[in-house]
Write a protein that holds these residues in place. Structure first.
Motif, PDB file in Angstrom:
ATOM      1  N   ALA A   1      42.722  29.312  43.223  1.00 42.96           N
ATOM      2  CA  ALA A   1      43.862  29.316  44.141  1.00 42.96           C
ATOM      3  C   ALA A   1      44.247  27.881  44.519  1.00 42.96           C
ATOM      4  CB  ALA A   1      43.531  30.132  45.389  1.00 42.96           C
ATOM      5  N   LEU A   2      43.262  27.028  44.745  1.00 41.25           N
ATOM      6  CA  LEU A   2      43.510  25.635  45.082  1.00 41.25           C
ATOM      7  C   LEU A   2      44.219  24.918  43.930  1.00 41.25           C
ATOM      8  CD1 LEU A   2      43.190  23.107  46.853  1.00 41.25           C
ATOM      9  CD2 LEU A   2      40.854  22.882  45.949  1.00 41.25           C
ATOM     10  N   ALA A   3      43.736  25.119  42.723  1.00 41.61           N
ATOM     11  CA  ALA A   3      44.356  24.488  41.550  1.00 41.61           C
ATOM     12  C   ALA A   3      45.799  24.963  41.370  1.00 41.61           C
ATOM     13  CB  ALA A   3      43.529  24.783  40.299  1.00 41.61           C
ATOM     14  N   GLN A   4      46.044  26.260  41.566  1.00 37.31           N
ATOM     15  CA  GLN A   4      47.397  26.791  41.432  1.00 37.31           C
ATOM     16  C   GLN A   4      48.322  26.216  42.499  1.00 37.31           C
ATOM     17  OE1 GLN A   4      46.391  31.019  41.443  1.00 37.31           O
ATOM     18  NE2 GLN A   4      47.082  31.157  39.314  1.00 37.31           N
ATOM     19  N   LEU A   5      47.832  26.081  43.719  1.00 38.91           N
ATOM     20  CA  LEU A   5      48.636  25.519  44.800  1.00 38.91           C
ATOM     21  C   LEU A   5      49.005  24.072  44.490  1.00 38.91           C
ATOM     22  CD1 LEU A   5      49.944  25.687  47.595  1.00 38.91           C
ATOM     23  CD2 LEU A   5      47.711  25.121  48.580  1.00 38.91           C
TER      24      LEU A   5
ATOM     25  N   GLU B   1      31.587  27.335  49.205  1.00 36.75           N
ATOM     26  CA  GLU B   1      31.571  28.670  48.595  1.00 36.75           C
ATOM     27  C   GLU B   1      31.728  29.783  49.629  1.00 36.75           C
ATOM     28  OE1 GLU B   1      28.060  28.893  46.163  1.00 36.75           O
ATOM     29  OE2 GLU B   1      28.785  27.330  44.815  1.00 36.75           O
ATOM     30  N   CYS B   2      32.808  29.690  50.409  1.00 41.10           N
ATOM     31  CA  CYS B   2      33.075  30.733  51.399  1.00 41.10           C
ATOM     32  C   CYS B   2      34.468  31.329  51.193  1.00 41.10           C
ATOM     33  CB  CYS B   2      32.889  30.216  52.821  1.00 41.10           C
ATOM     34  SG  CYS B   2      33.983  28.888  53.303  1.00 41.10           S
ATOM     35  N   ASN B   3      34.643  32.539  51.682  1.00 37.16           N
ATOM     36  CA  ASN B   3      35.914  33.243  51.573  1.00 37.16           C
ATOM     37  C   ASN B   3      36.962  32.595  52.465  1.00 37.16           C
ATOM     38  OD1 ASN B   3      34.528  35.139  49.992  1.00 37.16           O
ATOM     39  ND2 ASN B   3      34.127  36.451  51.748  1.00 37.16           N
ATOM     40  N   VAL B   4      38.231  32.787  52.107  1.00 34.50           N
ATOM     41  CA  VAL B   4      39.357  32.331  52.922  1.00 34.50           C
ATOM     42  C   VAL B   4      40.146  33.567  53.336  1.00 34.50           C
ATOM     43  CG1 VAL B   4      41.510  31.006  52.933  1.00 34.50           C
ATOM     44  CG2 VAL B   4      39.487  30.101  51.753  1.00 34.50           C
TER      45      VAL B   4
ATOM     46  N   GLY C   1      54.437  18.987  49.971  1.00 39.77           N
ATOM     47  CA  GLY C   1      53.091  18.426  49.888  1.00 39.77           C
ATOM     48  C   GLY C   1      52.491  18.138  51.253  1.00 39.77           C
ATOM     49  N   HIS C   2      53.324  17.626  52.171  1.00 43.49           N
ATOM     50  CA  HIS C   2      52.843  17.365  53.527  1.00 43.49           C
ATOM     51  C   HIS C   2      52.561  18.668  54.268  1.00 43.49           C
ATOM     52  CE1 HIS C   2      54.458  13.253  52.919  1.00 43.49           C
ATOM     53  NE2 HIS C   2      53.377  12.964  53.608  1.00 43.49           N
ATOM     54  N   ARG C   3      53.409  19.671  54.063  1.00 39.47           N
ATOM     55  CA  ARG C   3      53.188  20.964  54.715  1.00 39.47           C
ATOM     56  C   ARG C   3      51.905  21.616  54.207  1.00 39.47           C
ATOM     57  NH1 ARG C   3      57.781  23.236  57.385  1.00 39.47           N
ATOM     58  NH2 ARG C   3      59.644  21.996  57.005  1.00 39.47           N
ATOM     59  N   ALA C   4      51.614  21.435  52.918  1.00 40.84           N
ATOM     60  CA  ALA C   4      50.461  22.083  52.297  1.00 40.84           C
ATOM     61  C   ALA C   4      49.151  21.341  52.532  1.00 40.84           C
ATOM     62  CB  ALA C   4      50.690  22.219  50.793  1.00 40.84           C
ATOM     63  N   PHE C   5      49.217  20.083  52.936  1.00 41.04           N
ATOM     64  CA  PHE C   5      48.010  19.260  53.046  1.00 41.04           C
ATOM     65  C   PHE C   5      46.876  19.909  53.837  1.00 41.04           C
ATOM     66  CE2 PHE C   5      45.394  15.914  54.933  1.00 41.04           C
ATOM     67  CZ  PHE C   5      44.915  15.312  53.780  1.00 41.04           C
ATOM     68  N   PRO C   6      47.131  20.432  55.048  1.00 45.40           N
ATOM     69  CA  PRO C   6      46.011  21.051  55.785  1.00 45.40           C
ATOM     70  C   PRO C   6      45.409  22.247  55.044  1.00 45.40           C
ATOM     71  CG  PRO C   6      47.900  20.704  57.235  1.00 45.40           C
ATOM     72  CD  PRO C   6      48.363  20.432  55.845  1.00 45.40           C
ATOM     73  N   LEU C   7      46.249  23.034  54.374  1.00 42.43           N
ATOM     74  CA  LEU C   7      45.744  24.182  53.630  1.00 42.43           C
ATOM     75  C   LEU C   7      44.942  23.729  52.416  1.00 42.43           C
ATOM     76  CD1 LEU C   7      45.556  27.230  53.316  1.00 42.43           C
ATOM     77  CD2 LEU C   7      47.768  27.178  52.126  1.00 42.43           C
ATOM     78  N   ILE C   8      45.385  22.660  51.776  1.00 47.01           N
ATOM     79  CA  ILE C   8      44.624  22.109  50.642  1.00 47.01           C
ATOM     80  C   ILE C   8      43.246  21.654  51.111  1.00 47.01           C
ATOM     81  CG2 ILE C   8      44.517  20.156  49.025  1.00 47.01           C
ATOM     82  CD1 ILE C   8      47.596  20.471  48.725  1.00 47.01           C
ATOM     83  N   GLU C   9      43.200  21.009  52.269  1.00 42.30           N
ATOM     84  CA  GLU C   9      41.912  20.576  52.826  1.00 42.30           C
ATOM     85  C   GLU C   9      41.015  21.778  53.128  1.00 42.30           C
ATOM     86  OE1 GLU C   9      40.777  17.202  53.486  1.00 42.30           O
ATOM     87  OE2 GLU C   9      42.344  16.987  51.973  1.00 42.30           O
ATOM     88  N   LEU C  10      41.587  22.834  53.704  1.00 42.60           N
ATOM     89  CA  LEU C  10      40.819  24.048  54.001  1.00 42.60           C
ATOM     90  C   LEU C  10      40.276  24.664  52.719  1.00 42.60           C
ATOM     91  CD1 LEU C  10      41.549  26.844  56.489  1.00 42.60           C
ATOM     92  CD2 LEU C  10      41.281  27.465  54.107  1.00 42.60           C
ATOM     93  N   LEU C  11      41.123  24.780  51.695  1.00 40.94           N
ATOM     94  CA  LEU C  11      40.685  25.372  50.425  1.00 40.94           C
ATOM     95  C   LEU C  11      39.629  24.505  49.745  1.00 40.94           C
ATOM     96  CD1 LEU C  11      44.159  26.540  49.087  1.00 40.94           C
ATOM     97  CD2 LEU C  11      42.294  28.016  49.866  1.00 40.94           C
ATOM     98  N   THR C  12      39.772  23.196  49.841  1.00 43.59           N
ATOM     99  CA  THR C  12      38.778  22.287  49.262  1.00 43.59           C
ATOM    100  C   THR C  12      37.419  22.477  49.940  1.00 43.59           C
ATOM    101  OG1 THR C  12      40.503  20.676  48.727  1.00 43.59           O
ATOM    102  CG2 THR C  12      38.238  19.853  48.815  1.00 43.59           C
TER     103      THR C  12
END
Length: 110
Positions: free
Chosen positions: A45-49, A97-100, A80-91
């Motif tokens: 999901a992170l790679a696709q985002l 190795e936890c669910n989102v 990219g700026h809007r997605a940054f916090p979500l990218i950090e969470l997914l990373t």
């Protein structure tokens, strides 16, 4: 409507509903709220985002012609700026190795 993304490895992230739904679609997820990504699928999901954001930011904007009035209008916040916090969470979720999970907060009608 607001959408809050959460996992055990990072602080909760809250986004406006339309932006959150857009991010879900970019991750290859349905726009069902609430929902979840299993730990094993977080890296994908992170790679696709990231790929979707790169593609969107490379696309030419419509109406590139500028005039003096355009100089007075503030530039919108980039995807990219809007997605940054979500990218950090997914990373963080991929690393730990936890669910989102995500859920709607507030008005349920978009």
């Amino acid at each position: 409507m607001l959408i809050t993304f959460s996992c055990k490895a990072y602080a909760d992230i809250t986004m406006f509903g339309d932006v959150g739904l857009q991010m879900l679609k970019m991750m290859g997820q349905s726009d069902n709220v609430p929902g979840a990504i299993l730990a094993a699928d977080v890296a994908t999901a992170l790679a696709q985002l990231k790929a979707a954001i790169d593609l969107a930011e490379k696309a030419p904007e419509l109406g590139d012609a500028k005039d003096e009035a355009d100089d007075l209008i503030e530039a919108p916040v980039s995807l990219g700026h809007r997605a940054f916090p979500l990218i950090e969470l997914l990373t963080a979720a991929a690393k730990e190795e936890c669910n989102v999970m995500w859920e709607a907060i507030g008005n349920q009608h978009p």
